[in-house]
Design a protein around this motif. Structure first.
Motif, PDB file in Angstrom:
ATOM      1  N   LEU A  45       0.841  -1.200   0.000  1.00 48.61           N
ATOM      2  CA  LEU A  45       0.000   0.000   0.000  1.00 48.61           C
ATOM      3  C   LEU A  45       0.878   1.253   0.000  1.00 48.61           C
ATOM      4  O   LEU A  45       1.977   1.242   0.553  1.00 48.61           O
ATOM      5  N   PRO A  46       0.400   2.338  -0.603  1.00 44.96           N
ATOM      6  CA  PRO A  46       1.206   3.571  -0.632  1.00 44.96           C
ATOM      7  C   PRO A  46       1.545   4.058   0.783  1.00 44.96           C
ATOM      8  O   PRO A  46       0.647   4.262   1.610  1.00 44.96           O
ATOM      9  N   ALA A  47       2.838   4.231   1.018  1.00 46.80           N
ATOM     10  CA  ALA A  47       3.310   4.626   2.351  1.00 46.80           C
ATOM     11  C   ALA A  47       2.660   5.921   2.826  1.00 46.80           C
ATOM     12  O   ALA A  47       2.271   6.040   3.993  1.00 46.80           O
TER      13      ALA A  47
ATOM     14  N   PHE B 181      -0.304   9.055   6.576  1.00 47.13           N
ATOM     15  CA  PHE B 181      -1.183  10.210   6.748  1.00 47.13           C
ATOM     16  C   PHE B 181      -2.639   9.814   6.984  1.00 47.13           C
ATOM     17  O   PHE B 181      -3.518  10.679   7.030  1.00 47.13           O
ATOM     18  N   GLY B 182      -2.897   8.509   7.162  1.00 45.28           N
ATOM     19  CA  GLY B 182      -4.247   8.056   7.501  1.00 45.28           C
ATOM     20  C   GLY B 182      -5.289   8.418   6.454  1.00 45.28           C
ATOM     21  O   GLY B 182      -6.370   8.877   6.798  1.00 45.28           O
ATOM     22  N   ARG B 183      -4.971   8.194   5.219  1.00 39.92           N
ATOM     23  CA  ARG B 183      -5.882   8.562   4.121  1.00 39.92           C
ATOM     24  C   ARG B 183      -6.938   7.477   3.898  1.00 39.92           C
ATOM     25  O   ARG B 183      -6.792   6.602   3.036  1.00 39.92           O
TER      26      ARG B 183
ATOM     27  N   ALA C 268      -6.376   2.955  -2.925  1.00 35.64           N
ATOM     28  CA  ALA C 268      -5.650   1.738  -2.540  1.00 35.64           C
ATOM     29  C   ALA C 268      -6.111   1.238  -1.169  1.00 35.64           C
ATOM     30  O   ALA C 268      -6.306   0.031  -0.966  1.00 35.64           O
ATOM     31  N   VAL C 269      -6.310   2.143  -0.227  1.00 40.37           N
ATOM     32  CA  VAL C 269      -6.776   1.762   1.110  1.00 40.37           C
ATOM     33  C   VAL C 269      -8.210   1.259   1.034  1.00 40.37           C
ATOM     34  O   VAL C 269      -8.563   0.248   1.653  1.00 40.37           O
ATOM     35  N   GLN C 270      -9.052   1.920   0.274  1.00 46.69           N
ATOM     36  CA  GLN C 270     -10.442   1.483   0.133  1.00 46.69           C
ATOM     37  C   GLN C 270     -10.521   0.085  -0.484  1.00 46.69           C
ATOM     38  O   GLN C 270     -11.319  -0.739  -0.042  1.00 46.69           O
TER      39      GLN C 270
ATOM     40  N   LEU D 286       4.110  -0.932  10.467  1.00 49.55           N
ATOM     41  CA  LEU D 286       3.484  -1.023   9.152  1.00 49.55           C
ATOM     42  C   LEU D 286       2.100  -1.659   9.265  1.00 49.55           C
ATOM     43  O   LEU D 286       1.113  -1.142   8.716  1.00 49.55           O
ATOM     44  N   LEU D 287       2.019  -2.756   9.995  1.00 52.64           N
ATOM     45  CA  LEU D 287       0.720  -3.409  10.194  1.00 52.64           C
ATOM     46  C   LEU D 287      -0.228  -2.483  10.956  1.00 52.64           C
ATOM     47  O   LEU D 287      -1.400  -2.357  10.599  1.00 52.64           O
ATOM     48  N   LYS D 288       0.284  -1.807  11.971  1.00 53.55           N
ATOM     49  CA  LYS D 288      -0.552  -0.896  12.776  1.00 53.55           C
ATOM     50  C   LYS D 288      -1.145   0.216  11.927  1.00 53.55           C
ATOM     51  O   LYS D 288      -2.320   0.569  12.087  1.00 53.55           O
ATOM     52  N   THR D 289      -0.340   0.772  11.004  1.00 49.58           N
ATOM     53  CA  THR D 289      -0.877   1.864  10.184  1.00 49.58           C
ATOM     54  C   THR D 289      -2.030   1.382   9.313  1.00 49.58           C
ATOM     55  O   THR D 289      -2.987   2.128   9.104  1.00 49.58           O
TER      56      THR D 289
END
Length: 185
Positions: free
Chosen positions: A44-46, A51-53, A58-60, A86-89
């Protein structure tokens, strides 16, 4: 209808020893007729993660994959006595009840037995906060139980018999509990 298990990897290294465990689980579950999807948080894009997007495409899409799964394996190496940042984010970007109704199998690998309780005290509380109530056990592995070998054809992994047996038993429980949950629906 085929059951689907999503394997969520929190490793920043796609060729870590955790990859050997994940590969074994994929093969074992596929042999049981389970559809396996694999999501590496590192793919996923860092910037979206940091930044919690929540609105990132990609997150959706990653969240949609979690939502479609009947069960989720959450796998991470131990970093500083816990799962990776990384997992936490990524977990922070899942909907509040993103694991509700799913069977979950936490998997961790670390350098010492001293971190055995990282699953109980670090990972499971976060998974529970996301709605996970059905756990198909858990597996903690030591780095020494997974041998990583470079070959001309690529990296291969050899798992110690004891670890392989525990992973196979966990995969069987996960497949069984996922099937039982589908019957209850």
């Amino acid at each position: 209808m085929a059951k689907t298990v999503l394997i969520l990897s929190g490793s920043p290294n796609p060729q870590s020893r955790l990859a050997g465990i994940i590969s074994h689980l994929e093969t074992t579950l596929a042999a049981r007729g389970v559809d396996v999807d694999h999501l590496a948080a590192a793919s996923l894009p860092a910037e979206d993660l940091i930044f919690g997007r929540f609105d990132s495409p990609a997150v959706q899409e990653a969240n949609a994959r979690v939502a479609r799964a009947d069960a989720v394996i959450v796998a991470s190496p131990v970093y500083k006595a816990s799962y990776t940042g990384l997992l936490k984010t990524f977990l922070d970007l899942l909907p509040q009840k993103g694991l509700e109704g799913k069977t979950v199998l936490p998997i961790m690998i670390g350098g010492t037995i001293a971190h055995l309780l990282a699953i109980e005290f670090a990972l499971k509380p976060v998974l529970s906060a996301l709605g996970a109530r059905r756990f198909a056990g858990e597996v903690y592995a030591l780095d020494t139980q997974v041998e990583r070998k470079e070959t001309p054809g690529g990296v291969i992994y050899e798992l110690q018999d004891e670890l392989r047996e525990r992973l196979d038993a966990a995969a069987a429980r996960l497949a069984g509990e996922t099937a039982d949950a589908a019957v209850r629906v």
